[in-house]
Design a protein around this motif. Structure first.
Motif, PDB file in Angstrom:
ATOM      1  N   ASP A  94      20.907  63.781   8.496  1.00 19.15           N
ATOM      2  CA  ASP A  94      22.053  63.019   8.994  1.00 19.15           C
ATOM      3  C   ASP A  94      22.020  62.817  10.500  1.00 19.15           C
ATOM      4  OD1 ASP A  94      22.371  65.720   9.508  1.00 19.15           O
ATOM      5  OD2 ASP A  94      24.563  65.654   9.363  1.00 19.15           O
ATOM      6  N   ALA A  95      20.938  63.209  11.154  1.00 16.72           N
ATOM      7  CA  ALA A  95      20.852  63.104  12.611  1.00 16.72           C
ATOM      8  C   ALA A  95      20.747  61.652  13.050  1.00 16.72           C
ATOM      9  CB  ALA A  95      19.660  63.887  13.140  1.00 16.72           C
ATOM     10  N   ARG A  96      21.110  61.407  14.310  1.00 15.22           N
ATOM     11  CA  ARG A  96      20.945  60.063  14.879  1.00 15.22           C
ATOM     12  C   ARG A  96      19.463  59.752  15.007  1.00 15.22           C
ATOM     13  NH1 ARG A  96      25.813  58.455  17.474  1.00 15.22           N
ATOM     14  NH2 ARG A  96      27.472  59.439  16.269  1.00 15.22           N
ATOM     15  N   HIS A 262      20.377  50.629  23.770  1.00 14.69           N
ATOM     16  CA  HIS A 262      21.560  50.692  22.917  1.00 14.69           C
ATOM     17  C   HIS A 262      22.618  51.569  23.583  1.00 14.69           C
ATOM     18  CE1 HIS A 262      19.764  48.556  19.605  1.00 14.69           C
ATOM     19  NE2 HIS A 262      18.748  49.383  19.565  1.00 14.69           N
ATOM     20  N   LEU A 263      23.864  51.142  23.498  1.00 11.95           N
ATOM     21  CA  LEU A 263      24.941  51.885  24.149  1.00 11.95           C
ATOM     22  C   LEU A 263      25.045  53.310  23.625  1.00 11.95           C
ATOM     23  CD1 LEU A 263      27.341  51.831  26.123  1.00 11.95           C
ATOM     24  CD2 LEU A 263      28.771  51.058  24.227  1.00 11.95           C
ATOM     25  N   LYS A 264      24.940  53.484  22.309  1.00  9.49           N
ATOM     26  CA  LYS A 264      25.070  54.824  21.722  1.00  9.49           C
ATOM     27  C   LYS A 264      23.933  55.731  22.181  1.00  9.49           C
ATOM     28  CE  LYS A 264      28.632  53.380  19.340  1.00  9.49           C
ATOM     29  NZ  LYS A 264      28.777  52.034  19.918  1.00  9.49           N
ATOM     30  N   ASP A 265      22.745  55.167  22.347  1.00 11.56           N
ATOM     31  CA  ASP A 265      21.603  55.961  22.822  1.00 11.56           C
ATOM     32  C   ASP A 265      21.788  56.345  24.283  1.00 11.56           C
ATOM     33  OD1 ASP A 265      20.676  55.406  20.325  1.00 11.56           O
ATOM     34  OD2 ASP A 265      18.952  54.215  20.955  1.00 11.56           O
ATOM     35  N   GLN A 274      27.981  62.079  22.297  1.00 10.19           N
ATOM     36  CA  GLN A 274      27.541  61.584  20.998  1.00 10.19           C
ATOM     37  C   GLN A 274      28.672  60.760  20.396  1.00 10.19           C
ATOM     38  OE1 GLN A 274      25.988  64.610  18.431  1.00 10.19           O
ATOM     39  NE2 GLN A 274      25.722  63.236  16.695  1.00 10.19           N
ATOM     40  N   GLN A 275      28.553  59.441  20.515  1.00  6.82           N
ATOM     41  CA  GLN A 275      29.613  58.556  20.058  1.00  6.82           C
ATOM     42  C   GLN A 275      29.654  58.420  18.543  1.00  6.82           C
ATOM     43  OE1 GLN A 275      28.601  55.172  23.058  1.00  6.82           O
ATOM     44  NE2 GLN A 275      30.708  54.839  22.409  1.00  6.82           N
ATOM     45  N   LEU A 276      30.820  58.032  18.056  1.00  8.75           N
ATOM     46  CA  LEU A 276      30.946  57.678  16.653  1.00  8.75           C
ATOM     47  C   LEU A 276      30.088  56.460  16.347  1.00  8.75           C
ATOM     48  CD1 LEU A 276      34.789  57.963  15.979  1.00  8.75           C
ATOM     49  CD2 LEU A 276      33.006  59.309  14.876  1.00  8.75           C
ATOM     50  N   ARG A 277      29.566  56.407  15.135  1.00  8.57           N
ATOM     51  CA  ARG A 277      28.866  55.216  14.666  1.00  8.57           C
ATOM     52  C   ARG A 277      29.836  54.330  13.893  1.00  8.57           C
ATOM     53  NH1 ARG A 277      23.698  58.494  12.297  1.00  8.57           N
ATOM     54  NH2 ARG A 277      25.415  59.725  11.462  1.00  8.57           N
ATOM     55  N   LEU A 278      29.625  53.035  13.983  1.00  8.61           N
ATOM     56  CA  LEU A 278      30.524  52.113  13.305  1.00  8.61           C
ATOM     57  C   LEU A 278      30.548  52.362  11.805  1.00  8.61           C
ATOM     58  CD1 LEU A 278      32.481  49.780  13.524  1.00  8.61           C
ATOM     59  CD2 LEU A 278      30.543  48.194  13.428  1.00  8.61           C
ATOM     60  N   ASP A 279      29.390  52.703  11.234  1.00  9.10           N
ATOM     61  CA  ASP A 279      29.344  52.987   9.797  1.00  9.10           C
ATOM     62  C   ASP A 279      30.211  54.187   9.434  1.00  9.10           C
ATOM     63  OD1 ASP A 279      27.697  50.864   9.314  1.00  9.10           O
ATOM     64  OD2 ASP A 279      25.848  52.040   9.265  1.00  9.10           O
ATOM     65  N   ASP A 280      30.315  55.167  10.349  1.00  9.85           N
ATOM     66  CA  ASP A 280      31.169  56.329  10.091  1.00  9.85           C
ATOM     67  C   ASP A 280      32.635  55.915  10.048  1.00  9.85           C
ATOM     68  OD1 ASP A 280      28.921  57.941  10.140  1.00  9.85           O
ATOM     69  OD2 ASP A 280      29.097  58.342  12.289  1.00  9.85           O
ATOM     70  N   LEU A 296      40.602  53.087  17.043  1.00 13.40           N
ATOM     71  CA  LEU A 296      40.825  53.687  18.352  1.00 13.40           C
ATOM     72  C   LEU A 296      39.695  54.574  18.860  1.00 13.40           C
ATOM     73  CD1 LEU A 296      42.614  54.222  20.813  1.00 13.40           C
ATOM     74  CD2 LEU A 296      43.770  56.009  19.483  1.00 13.40           C
ATOM     75  N   PRO A 297      39.276  55.646  18.143  1.00 12.01           N
ATOM     76  CA  PRO A 297      38.265  56.535  18.727  1.00 12.01           C
ATOM     77  C   PRO A 297      36.920  55.873  18.954  1.00 12.01           C
ATOM     78  CG  PRO A 297      38.670  57.091  16.430  1.00 12.01           C
ATOM     79  CD  PRO A 297      39.715  56.092  16.813  1.00 12.01           C
TER      80      PRO A 297
END
Length: 373
Positions: A94-96, A262-265, A274-280, A296-297
């Motif tokens: 489940d890791a990024r 990538h912004l999340k990277d 460690q940001q939330l992923r849109l899929d989450d 919101l988050p």
């Protein structure tokens, strides 16, 4: 404990892991971290060489995984360094993706996992060398405790009040327009936007930008920091809003040679966030079905980390690169946004002539090469 992917040719011949070229590179980096091989347990996810030295298949990984689990129980390591995406997926499915989490320790089942790129990958990609170097230097560093976040749902008036600070992080959230693997940006509809003026503080407004905030988007007196400003500029233009005096952290990261833009990277690599992923957040639903509280988050974090990342990249971007960014790259953003939104008129007759000329040159070059041989 170090876990690689699978044996290479030399490893297959000797029965020992990491004794070929990749092993020599690994030894050099281990010295940087103050480690020697006799103090480590080194193994691979897959114990035999795959045909053609290919990446192990999920089936092969699953077949060999019990052996790896036995080794983990026997060795009971405090830290497991995963070398490459295969090892990371085996121990933390489940890791990024590795471009985001390399060099960032996290915990699974009581064990400290520290992902890195595989030395063999660095041999094929010179851009990975400095990343491996930094990751080995920080091998013993644990991630900092997460900061307290102050995110809330706000109004256009709240956003306008934040804009008076002079510099804001800004990000739009939109409907889904991905169908069959194809992205249709011209069909997107704005669902809301986020604004940040200080670290770890941000608001999410669950509506398209409107007065009194919309005026600040066009004001030269306020810097709007975006990540991929072309996206925001194109969507705002559809509302009759011209985005002015903006910055683009994606462009800055590209010019500075960051391995991933990538912004999340970038948020994980530069901010340890460690940001939330849109899929989450979506959990299989379309984005239009999400409530403002669910958005919101995720949404508020985008504006927050974008502004924090900009402060780092702005300090790093100096000299000729800074000149290139402000004089060439940034001015192109609205031009490209306009072209993508309205299309580009092509002179097909001229293109046909150029194509014929190109083919003639290629034919001439091939004949010249044939005579030379």
């Amino acid at each position: 404990m170090l876990v690689g992917e699978a044996p290479g040719r030399q490893e297959d011949l000797t029965g020992r892991p990491f004794v070929g070229q990749a092993g020599q590179i690994l030894n050099r980096f281990l010295e940087l971290a103050g480690l020697t091989r006799d103090k480590l347990y080194i193994t691979n996810v897959v114990r035999c060489r795959p045909p053609g030295n290919a990446t192990p298949t999920p089936t092969a990984t699953a077949q060999h995984l019990p052996l790896l689990r036995v080794a983990l129980e026997e060795q009971h390591p405090h830290t497991v360094v995963t070398l490459g995406a295969t090892a990371l997926a085996a121990l933390a499915p489940d890791a990024r993706r590795l471009t985001a989490c390399h060099g960032k320790a996290f915990y699974r089942d009581g064990r400290r996992i520290y992902p890195m790129f595989h030395p063999a990958y660095a041999m094929r990609n010179p851009a990975v060398w400095p990343l491996l170097y930094q990751d080995f230097l920080h091998l013993h560093r644990d991630p900092p405790l997460p900061a307290a976040l102050h995110y809330r749902i706000g109004t256009h008036g709240d956003a306008a009040a934040l804009a008076t600070s002079g510099i804001i992080g800004f990000d739009l959230e939109t409907t889904d327009t991905l169908r069959g693997g194809v992205f249709y940006p011209h069909e997107q509809r704005i669902l809301g936007y986020s604004v940040s003026a200080a670290p770890n503080e941000s608001i999410y407004v669950p509506e398209p930008p409107a007065s009194p905030f919309a005026e600040y988007l066009q004001a030269e007196s306020v810097v709007k920091v975006c990540h991929n400003a072309k996206f925001e500029a194109q969507l705002l233009a559809g509302m009759g809003i011209t985005l002015r005096h903006f910055e683009d952290t994606k462009l800055m990261a590209y010019l500075l040679g960051h391995f991933s833009t990538h912004l999340k990277d970038l948020s994980w690599q530069l901010l340890d966030v460690q940001q939330l992923r849109l899929d989450d957040v979506r959990q299989g639903r379309p984005t239009s079905a999400l409530s403002p509280e669910e958005w919101l988050p995720y949404a508020a974090a985008d504006a927050d980390v974008t502004l924090q990342i900009w402060r780092i990249l702005d300090s790093d971007l100096q000299g000729a690169l800074r000149q290139l960014y402000y004089e060439k790259e940034l001015p192109l953003v609205p031009i490209l946004a306009h072209a993508e939104r309205g299309g580009v008129l092509l002179d097909t007759a001229c293109l046909g002539t150029l194509s014929e000329q190109l083919h003639a040159k290629v034919d001439g070059a091939e004949k010249h090469l044939a005579r030379s041989l």
